[in-house]
Scaffold this motif. Structure first.
Motif, PDB file in Angstrom:
ATOM      1  N   THR A   1      51.255  17.972  29.923  1.00  0.00           N
ATOM      2  CA  THR A   1      50.401  17.702  28.421  1.00  0.00           C
ATOM      3  C   THR A   1      48.861  18.091  29.139  1.00  0.00           C
ATOM      4  O   THR A   1      47.968  18.297  28.797  1.00  0.00           O
TER       5      THR A   1
ATOM      6  N   SER B   1      43.858  23.884  25.240  1.00  0.00           N
ATOM      7  CA  SER B   1      43.321  24.202  23.968  1.00  0.00           C
ATOM      8  C   SER B   1      44.365  23.489  23.273  1.00  0.00           C
ATOM      9  O   SER B   1      45.861  23.118  23.546  1.00  0.00           O
ATOM     10  N   LYS B   2      43.906  23.183  21.997  1.00  0.00           N
ATOM     11  CA  LYS B   2      45.521  22.830  20.766  1.00  0.00           C
ATOM     12  C   LYS B   2      46.823  24.611  20.681  1.00  0.00           C
ATOM     13  O   LYS B   2      47.309  23.596  20.204  1.00  0.00           O
ATOM     14  N   GLU B   3      45.651  25.213  20.865  1.00  0.00           N
ATOM     15  CA  GLU B   3      47.012  26.102  20.528  1.00  0.00           C
ATOM     16  C   GLU B   3      48.091  26.463  21.696  1.00  0.00           C
ATOM     17  O   GLU B   3      49.508  27.147  21.156  1.00  0.00           O
TER      18      GLU B   3
ATOM     19  N   ASP C   1      50.735  24.338  20.459  1.00  0.00           N
ATOM     20  CA  ASP C   1      51.382  25.069  19.151  1.00  0.00           C
ATOM     21  C   ASP C   1      52.092  25.984  19.895  1.00  0.00           C
ATOM     22  O   ASP C   1      53.365  25.966  19.286  1.00  0.00           O
TER      23      ASP C   1
END
Length: 142
Positions: free
Chosen positions: A99, A104-106, A109
């Motif tokens: 991580t 990005s958060k994408e 996700d």
């Protein structure tokens, strides 16, 4: 601790996670064969990437209490087919690895969606390099 079967692509962080759990020096060590430990079973990534080797994972899963599907945040391939975990008849969790490399958060996700499609009941996000989330996953496995 539950006996966990670690499955995932080559280089996704299965062995590094194992090294972190057992307090071993973190070095790249390509897993060539299934390796059994007290609370973990570490599998070669090829067993996940090549369907013809699924039977080896399936047989080995009989010795595990839980399936831990691991996928690197940097690997955008569909590593696990939808419903992958259901062949084991064991509870399964998903682990987003590396991580610290997410842009990005994408990114996170997308991998979470892949792991949920594969049948993960719960998702953990870890970085064995920074130790982020590792303790939470270890506690869950206990």
């Amino acid at each position: 601790m539950k006996k966990a079967l670690l499955v995932g692509a080559v280089g996704c962080g299965k062995t590094t996670f194992r090294q972190r759990i057992f307090g071993q020096k973190q070095t790249y060590d390509k897993t060539q064969a299934i390796e059994f430990f007290d609370s973990l079973i570490d599998t070669p990534g090829e067993f996940t990437e090549h369907r013809r080797l699924y039977s080896a994972l399936n047989v080995t899963a009989n010795q595990a209490d839980i399936i831990v599907m691991m996928q690197s945040v940097k690997d955008k391939r569909q590593i696990f087919s939808p419903g992958f975990s259901y062949m084991f008849y064991k509870p399964a969790v998903g682990v987003i690895t590396k991580t610290d490399l997410a842009e990005s958060k994408e990114d996170l996700d997308y991998i979470e969606k892949q792991l949920r499609l594969a049948g993960a009941e719960q998702i953990f996000a870890i970085s064995s390099k920074t130790n982020q989330g590792v303790d939470t996953l270890i506690k869950y496995l206990e």
